[in-house]
Design a protein around this motif. Structure first.
Motif, PDB file in Angstrom:
ATOM      1  N   GLU A   1     -26.549 -21.504  31.002  1.00 35.39           N
ATOM      2  CA  GLU A   1     -25.607 -21.312  29.882  1.00 35.39           C
ATOM      3  C   GLU A   1     -24.219 -21.806  30.236  1.00 35.39           C
ATOM      4  O   GLU A   1     -23.574 -22.502  29.446  1.00 35.39           O
ATOM      5  CB  GLU A   1     -25.553 -19.825  29.507  1.00 35.39           C
ATOM      6  CG  GLU A   1     -26.807 -19.295  28.839  1.00 35.39           C
ATOM      7  CD  GLU A   1     -26.750 -17.783  28.629  1.00 35.39           C
ATOM      8  OE1 GLU A   1     -25.804 -17.152  29.161  1.00 35.39           O
ATOM      9  OE2 GLU A   1     -27.640 -17.242  27.956  1.00 35.39           O
ATOM     10  N   ILE A   2     -23.742 -21.475  31.431  1.00 38.11           N
ATOM     11  CA  ILE A   2     -22.380 -21.845  31.796  1.00 38.11           C
ATOM     12  C   ILE A   2     -22.268 -23.337  32.079  1.00 38.11           C
ATOM     13  O   ILE A   2     -21.236 -23.962  31.793  1.00 38.11           O
ATOM     14  CB  ILE A   2     -21.880 -21.002  33.003  1.00 38.11           C
ATOM     15  CG1 ILE A   2     -20.348 -21.025  33.057  1.00 38.11           C
ATOM     16  CG2 ILE A   2     -22.469 -21.473  34.312  1.00 38.11           C
ATOM     17  CD1 ILE A   2     -19.675 -20.319  31.928  1.00 38.11           C
ATOM     18  N   LEU A   3     -23.308 -23.960  32.615  1.00 40.53           N
ATOM     19  CA  LEU A   3     -23.287 -25.411  32.828  1.00 40.53           C
ATOM     20  C   LEU A   3     -23.202 -26.133  31.482  1.00 40.53           C
ATOM     21  O   LEU A   3     -22.449 -27.105  31.332  1.00 40.53           O
ATOM     22  CB  LEU A   3     -24.530 -25.856  33.603  1.00 40.53           C
ATOM     23  CG  LEU A   3     -24.555 -25.522  35.093  1.00 40.53           C
ATOM     24  CD1 LEU A   3     -25.903 -25.883  35.705  1.00 40.53           C
ATOM     25  CD2 LEU A   3     -23.445 -26.254  35.842  1.00 40.53           C
ATOM     26  N   ALA A   4     -23.967 -25.647  30.517  1.00 42.86           N
ATOM     27  CA  ALA A   4     -23.907 -26.251  29.177  1.00 42.86           C
ATOM     28  C   ALA A   4     -22.524 -26.046  28.561  1.00 42.86           C
ATOM     29  O   ALA A   4     -22.008 -26.929  27.859  1.00 42.86           O
ATOM     30  CB  ALA A   4     -24.991 -25.642  28.289  1.00 42.86           C
ATOM     31  N   GLN A   5     -21.900 -24.927  28.853  1.00 47.02           N
ATOM     32  CA  GLN A   5     -20.595 -24.597  28.283  1.00 47.02           C
ATOM     33  C   GLN A   5     -19.509 -25.553  28.783  1.00 47.02           C
ATOM     34  O   GLN A   5     -18.550 -25.852  28.064  1.00 47.02           O
ATOM     35  CB  GLN A   5     -20.223 -23.158  28.630  1.00 47.02           C
ATOM     36  CG  GLN A   5     -19.274 -22.512  27.652  1.00 47.02           C
ATOM     37  CD  GLN A   5     -19.269 -21.002  27.799  1.00 47.02           C
ATOM     38  OE1 GLN A   5     -19.720 -20.435  28.789  1.00 47.02           O
ATOM     39  NE2 GLN A   5     -18.753 -20.321  26.787  1.00 47.02           N
ATOM     40  N   VAL A   6     -19.643 -26.044  30.013  1.00 46.20           N
ATOM     41  CA  VAL A   6     -18.648 -26.970  30.559  1.00 46.20           C
ATOM     42  C   VAL A   6     -19.064 -28.431  30.374  1.00 46.20           C
ATOM     43  O   VAL A   6     -18.458 -29.337  30.948  1.00 46.20           O
ATOM     44  CB  VAL A   6     -18.367 -26.687  32.051  1.00 46.20           C
ATOM     45  CG1 VAL A   6     -17.810 -25.295  32.232  1.00 46.20           C
ATOM     46  CG2 VAL A   6     -19.606 -26.904  32.913  1.00 46.20           C
ATOM     47  N   GLY A   7     -20.114 -28.668  29.576  1.00 48.17           N
ATOM     48  CA  GLY A   7     -20.504 -30.037  29.237  1.00 48.17           C
ATOM     49  C   GLY A   7     -21.454 -30.701  30.195  1.00 48.17           C
ATOM     50  O   GLY A   7     -21.506 -31.938  30.261  1.00 48.17           O
ATOM     51  N   LEU A   8     -22.240 -29.919  30.944  1.00 45.14           N
ATOM     52  CA  LEU A   8     -23.208 -30.480  31.888  1.00 45.14           C
ATOM     53  C   LEU A   8     -24.624 -30.107  31.475  1.00 45.14           C
ATOM     54  O   LEU A   8     -24.861 -29.035  30.901  1.00 45.14           O
ATOM     55  CB  LEU A   8     -22.950 -29.973  33.310  1.00 45.14           C
ATOM     56  CG  LEU A   8     -21.658 -30.446  33.978  1.00 45.14           C
ATOM     57  CD1 LEU A   8     -21.453 -29.710  35.291  1.00 45.14           C
ATOM     58  CD2 LEU A   8     -21.671 -31.954  34.210  1.00 45.14           C
ATOM     59  N   ASN A   9     -25.576 -30.983  31.780  1.00 50.73           N
ATOM     60  CA  ASN A   9     -26.982 -30.705  31.509  1.00 50.73           C
ATOM     61  C   ASN A   9     -27.454 -29.578  32.415  1.00 50.73           C
ATOM     62  O   ASN A   9     -27.222 -29.617  33.622  1.00 50.73           O
ATOM     63  CB  ASN A   9     -27.814 -31.970  31.764  1.00 50.73           C
ATOM     64  CG  ASN A   9     -29.227 -31.838  31.239  1.00 50.73           C
ATOM     65  OD1 ASN A   9     -29.894 -30.826  31.460  1.00 50.73           O
ATOM     66  ND2 ASN A   9     -29.696 -32.876  30.558  1.00 50.73           N
ATOM     67  N   PRO A  10     -28.117 -28.566  31.877  1.00 46.38           N
ATOM     68  CA  PRO A  10     -28.616 -27.465  32.715  1.00 46.38           C
ATOM     69  C   PRO A  10     -29.507 -27.930  33.868  1.00 46.38           C
ATOM     70  O   PRO A  10     -29.611 -27.240  34.887  1.00 46.38           O
ATOM     71  CB  PRO A  10     -29.391 -26.589  31.722  1.00 46.38           C
ATOM     72  CG  PRO A  10     -28.732 -26.854  30.406  1.00 46.38           C
ATOM     73  CD  PRO A  10     -28.348 -28.309  30.445  1.00 46.38           C
ATOM     74  N   ASP A  11     -30.142 -29.087  33.724  1.00 46.26           N
ATOM     75  CA  ASP A  11     -31.007 -29.599  34.793  1.00 46.26           C
ATOM     76  C   ASP A  11     -30.232 -29.988  36.047  1.00 46.26           C
ATOM     77  O   ASP A  11     -30.821 -30.177  37.115  1.00 46.26           O
ATOM     78  CB  ASP A  11     -31.789 -30.826  34.292  1.00 46.26           C
ATOM     79  CG  ASP A  11     -32.827 -30.450  33.246  1.00 46.26           C
ATOM     80  OD1 ASP A  11     -33.200 -29.255  33.194  1.00 46.26           O
ATOM     81  OD2 ASP A  11     -33.248 -31.333  32.475  1.00 46.26           O
ATOM     82  N   THR A  12     -28.906 -30.111  35.933  1.00 45.37           N
ATOM     83  CA  THR A  12     -28.105 -30.471  37.107  1.00 45.37           C
ATOM     84  C   THR A  12     -28.095 -29.372  38.154  1.00 45.37           C
ATOM     85  O   THR A  12     -27.659 -29.596  39.287  1.00 45.37           O
ATOM     86  CB  THR A  12     -26.651 -30.782  36.704  1.00 45.37           C
ATOM     87  OG1 THR A  12     -26.079 -29.604  36.071  1.00 45.37           O
ATOM     88  CG2 THR A  12     -26.576 -31.933  35.728  1.00 45.37           C
ATOM     89  N   ALA A  13     -28.575 -28.186  37.814  1.00 52.26           N
ATOM     90  CA  ALA A  13     -28.573 -27.057  38.747  1.00 52.26           C
ATOM     91  C   ALA A  13     -29.361 -27.357  40.022  1.00 52.26           C
ATOM     92  O   ALA A  13     -29.079 -26.796  41.083  1.00 52.26           O
ATOM     93  CB  ALA A  13     -29.130 -25.810  38.066  1.00 52.26           C
ATOM     94  N   ARG A  14     -30.336 -28.276  39.944  1.00 55.43           N
ATOM     95  CA  ARG A  14     -31.172 -28.550  41.122  1.00 55.43           C
ATOM     96  C   ARG A  14     -30.610 -29.665  42.007  1.00 55.43           C
ATOM     97  O   ARG A  14     -31.167 -29.959  43.066  1.00 55.43           O
ATOM     98  CB  ARG A  14     -32.586 -28.929  40.667  1.00 55.43           C
ATOM     99  CG  ARG A  14     -32.630 -30.145  39.759  1.00 55.43           C
ATOM    100  CD  ARG A  14     -34.033 -30.431  39.242  1.00 55.43           C
ATOM    101  NE  ARG A  14     -34.043 -31.540  38.314  1.00 55.43           N
ATOM    102  CZ  ARG A  14     -34.025 -32.817  38.660  1.00 55.43           C
ATOM    103  NH1 ARG A  14     -34.014 -33.150  39.948  1.00 55.43           N
ATOM    104  NH2 ARG A  14     -34.026 -33.779  37.738  1.00 55.43           N
ATOM    105  N   LEU A  15     -29.503 -30.274  41.585  1.00 51.12           N
ATOM    106  CA  LEU A  15     -28.938 -31.404  42.325  1.00 51.12           C
ATOM    107  C   LEU A  15     -27.863 -30.938  43.304  1.00 51.12           C
ATOM    108  O   LEU A  15     -27.483 -29.773  43.334  1.00 51.12           O
ATOM    109  CB  LEU A  15     -28.357 -32.416  41.337  1.00 51.12           C
ATOM    110  CG  LEU A  15     -29.330 -32.965  40.285  1.00 51.12           C
ATOM    111  CD1 LEU A  15     -28.592 -33.912  39.324  1.00 51.12           C
ATOM    112  CD2 LEU A  15     -30.506 -33.685  40.951  1.00 51.12           C
TER     113      LEU A  15
END
Length: 321
Positions: free
Chosen positions: A137-151
């Motif tokens: 949710e917070i990644l999407a809120q700052v304009g990032l794809n949630p899938d970036t969490a694994r990078l």
């Protein structure tokens, strides 16, 4: 609006040690010397000045990274130096920070999901599934794809890394975010995107910001109130448009005259200051700016001016105002 953070007479002195084996305390570096200001709920206070004037030291004391020498800091009416246990943990969650360099503020060995969730894991007892959902949710809120969490951080640009740092600070629902030169390390084309994001988040979440910067265009675009610092002292304070429209202190006038014009065809007078900024180890008596001020009179070298009201909500520390 209610006051969220109130700083009263804040001082931070650093001892100068002399000798190597039997070190003795000598003089004191007066990094911050008796400043007062407040930040309202949902507002931005911009602290501006040259490098070394004490802006970052002020933010470190507010973040409890440094102990104040004197003065008090009230957060929602409570003195932060007296907070203990649960109240201290709540304060640390309520006041977060985003630092200048997005390339060194993120652990290169941690995945983005772990970096963003770290303050949340420390301060809550939620399950892994709930934490993972909050990270997305917070990644999407700052304009990032949630899938970036694994990078990993090295897979992102400077602007994206600053968005990640912002997500990390917002995940614990803070009330105040300290922004220490948040866009100065980014390309000009990216700076505007991050500033717009910060303003959108402020409007949507009701955040308050303490903006530390030397960039006058950034502070004008982002701030509601502004404090101008010189050699550890706030010399001018007021609503941002009031300070920009009617600069009272001679240092503020010189600082603003050195900024790039808003339009290439705009011609303005540049004020060139003589000499160098004095040392905070031995600041000049009286007004600290008087050795470089073309308007200085006799009293300026003897009596230190107090920050006093000149216009409604507009303050200046100058004998000539």
């Amino acid at each position: 609006m209610s006051i969220l953070l109130e700083v009263k007479g804040l001082k931070k002195y650093f001892p100068v040690r002399r000798g190597l084996i039997f070190a003795k305390a000598g003089n004191w570096i007066k990094a911050v010397d008796g400043n007062s200001f407040s930040i309202e709920e949902g507002q931005t206070f911009g602290l501006v000045g040259e490098s070394g004037c004490g802006k970052t030291t002020t933010s470190k004391v507010i973040l409890l990274l440094e102990e104040p020498t004197a003065g008090s800091i009230l957060f929602r009416g409570k003195e932060i130096s007296k907070l203990r246990g649960k109240e201290l943990r709540q304060f640390r969650s309520s006041v977060q920070a985003v630092f200048q360099d997005p390339f060194s503020s993120l652990n290169p060995r941690m995945r983005i999901g772990s970096i963003v969730s770290e303050p949340f894991v420390v301060n809550t007892t939620l399950s892994k599934k709930e934490i993972h959902k909050r990270v997305e949710e917070i990644l999407a809120q700052v304009g990032l794809n949630p899938d970036t969490a694994r990078l990993y951080p090295h897979e992102f640009s400077g602007g994206q890394r600053q968005r990640i740092a912002l997500a990390r600070s917002l995940i614990v629902h803070p009330s105040l975010v300290v922004l220490d030169e948040p866009v100065s390390a980014l390309d000009v084309s990216i700076q505007g995107q991050i500033m717009n994001l910060l303003k959108d988040l402020q409007a949507g979440l009701g955040l308050a910001y303490l903006l530390i910067t030397h960039n006058l265009a950034t502070v004008r675009y982002m701030s509601h109130q502004i404090g101008v610092m010189y050699l550890g002292k706030i010399v001018e304070l007021g609503p941002v448009e009031q300070v920009y429209g009617k600069r009272l202190h001679p240092y503020t006038k010189a600082l603003f005259s050195a900024a790039l014009p808003s339009h290439p065809d705009l011609v303005k007078d540049e004020i060139v200051l003589p000499g160098e900024v004095p040392s905070a180890l031995a600041p000049p008596p009286g007004c600290r700016f008087h050795p470089r001020c073309s308007s200085a009179i006799q009293i300026c070298s003897k009596v230190e001016p107090e920050l006093r009201k000149v216009d409604p909500d507009h303050y200046a520390a100058c004998h000539l105002c």
